[in-house]
Write a protein that holds these residues in place. Structure first.
Motif, PDB file in Angstrom:
ATOM      1  N   LEU A  67       0.822  -1.206   0.000  1.00 25.79           N
ATOM      2  CA  LEU A  67       0.000   0.000   0.000  1.00 25.79           C
ATOM      3  C   LEU A  67       0.859   1.259   0.000  1.00 25.79           C
ATOM      4  N   PRO A  68       0.446   2.302  -0.718  1.00 25.50           N
ATOM      5  CA  PRO A  68       1.157   3.581  -0.640  1.00 25.50           C
ATOM      6  C   PRO A  68       1.083   4.162   0.765  1.00 25.50           C
ATOM      7  N   VAL A  69       2.058   4.991   1.080  1.00 25.07           N
ATOM      8  CA  VAL A  69       2.121   5.601   2.405  1.00 25.07           C
ATOM      9  C   VAL A  69       0.866   6.405   2.706  1.00 25.07           C
ATOM     10  N   ASP A  70       0.350   7.132   1.706  1.00 29.44           N
ATOM     11  CA  ASP A  70      -0.811   7.992   1.965  1.00 29.44           C
ATOM     12  C   ASP A  70      -2.093   7.197   2.183  1.00 29.44           C
ATOM     13  N   GLN A  71      -2.007   5.866   2.027  1.00 36.55           N
ATOM     14  CA  GLN A  71      -3.148   5.010   2.334  1.00 36.55           C
ATOM     15  C   GLN A  71      -2.884   4.179   3.594  1.00 36.55           C
ATOM     16  N   GLY A  72      -1.890   4.610   4.359  1.00 36.68           N
ATOM     17  CA  GLY A  72      -1.599   3.937   5.617  1.00 36.68           C
ATOM     18  C   GLY A  72      -0.658   2.764   5.487  1.00 36.68           C
TER      19      GLY A  72
END
Length: 265
Positions: A122-127
Motif C-alpha cells: 500500500l502507498p504511504v498515503d493510504q496507511g
C-alpha cells in the motif's frame, strides 16, 4: 557500516534517478526526498480497483470482529484480495483474523504475514509502506504456532521481514541499528536462497505473482551486502540475479541503488 553509506542514506538529494514515481521522506515519510530505486522491494504499489470491500471492518483498535466469516474463510478472502491488488481489503480481512478469538495460532501467523505483505504494497498515503509493515512481518516470523502450521508461511514472513529491514536501512530512518538490521536480513535471505526450490519452500505457489521471486530476493541480498560494506559479495549476488532475471524490477532497482550508492549514477 561504511560511513559513506550513512552520509548518503541520511537524506539523498533530489537529483537521484527515479525508478518509481512519487516523493517520500526518509523512512516512508518525512523530509520529502525522492524515492531511491531500491526502496520498494515488495514491487510497485498496486491499489487495484476496490477501495476496501472486505466483509470485516477494521478500526485498528483491536476490537473489530467478523461474525460472517470463519478465520479460514477470512484468510482466503485476504489472499484473494491480495491477488486482485486490493490491498486495503486484504489488510481488513487479515486484521479480522488477528483479532478473532477462534483463530488458531497458525491462522494468526498467516494473518500477520499476509497483513504485513499487504501493508507493504500500500502507498504511504493510504496507511501503508514497507516500514509500516515491519511489526506484522516480524511478529509472524517469530511465531512458533505448532506442528499444524505450514512452514512456508513462516518463510514468507521471514522474507518480507528481511526485505523490510533492508528498506529501513536504505531509508536512513534508523541508522543506529543499520548494522544489526543488515546482519539479520542477510542471514534470513541467505538461508531462504539455500532452500531446494523457491516456489513451495519459500513462498507458496499461489503467492508467486504478488510476492518476490528468487532473483529479486537475491538482488536485495546483494544490496544488503553492499550497504554492509561487503562489495565482493554484493557483486557476486547481483551478477547471479541479473543472469537469472535481467528484466525483474526488483533486480533492476537493487542494481540501480547500488550504483547510486557507489557514485556510478
Amino acid at each position: 557500516m561504511n560511513l559513506k553509506y550513512k552520509n548518503l542514506l541520511a537524506c539523498l538529494i533530489v537529483a537521484i534517478v527515479l525508478v518509481s514515481a512519487g516523493l517520500v521522506g526518509c523512512g516512508d515519510g518525512g523530509n520529502g526526498r525522492q524515492t531511491l530505486p531500491g526502496e520498494n522491494p515488495f514491487g510497485p504499489y498496486i491499489t487495484g480497483t476496490g477501495t476496501g470491500t472486505a466483509t470485516s471492518t477494521s478500526t485498528g483498535t483491536g476490537t473489530d470482529t467478523d461474525t460472517s466469516l470463519t478465520p479460514a474463510q477470512a484468510i482466503k478472502n485476504g489472499s484473494d484480495k491480495m491477488l486482485e491488488g486490493n490491498f486495503i481489503a486484504a489488510v481488513q480481512a487479515f486484521t479480522a483474523v488477528i483479532y478473532d478469538s477462534t483463530a488458531t495460532a497458525a491462522q494468526k501467523q498467516e494473518a500477520y504475514s499476509g497483513r504485513g505483505w499487504a501493508k507493504a504494497k500500500l502507498p504511504v498515503d493510504q496507511g501503508g509502506g514497507t516500514i509500516v509493515a515491519i511489526p506484522d512481518l516480524k511478529q509472524a516470523s517469530n511465531m512458533t504456532p505448532g506442528a499444524d502450521a505450514d512452514p512456508v508461511v513462516a518463510n514468507e514472513s521471514k522474507l518480507g521481514y528481511a526485505l523490510a529491514l533492508i528498506q529501513l536501512v536504505v531509508s536512513g530512518s534508523d541508522t543506529a541499528n543499520d548494522s544489526a538490521n543488515l546482519t539479520i536480513a542477510i542471514a534470513i535471505i541467505d538461508s531462504l536462497l539455500a532452500k531446494p526450490v523457491w516456489n513451495g519452500d519459500v513462498i507458496r505457489e499461489k503467492n508467486a505473482s504478488v510476492y518476490v521471486a528468487a532473483p529479486g530476493a537475491r538482488a536485495m541480498l546483494a544490496l544488503a551486502y553492499d550497504l554492509n560494506g561487503n562489495t565482493a559479495m554484493a557483486d557476486y549476488h547481483i551478477a547471479i540475479a541479473f543472469a537469472e532475471a535481467p528484466n525483474d524490477e526488483n533486480v533492476q532497482n537493487a542494481k540501480n541503488t547500488i550504483d547510486v550508492l557507489r557514485g556510478n549514477i
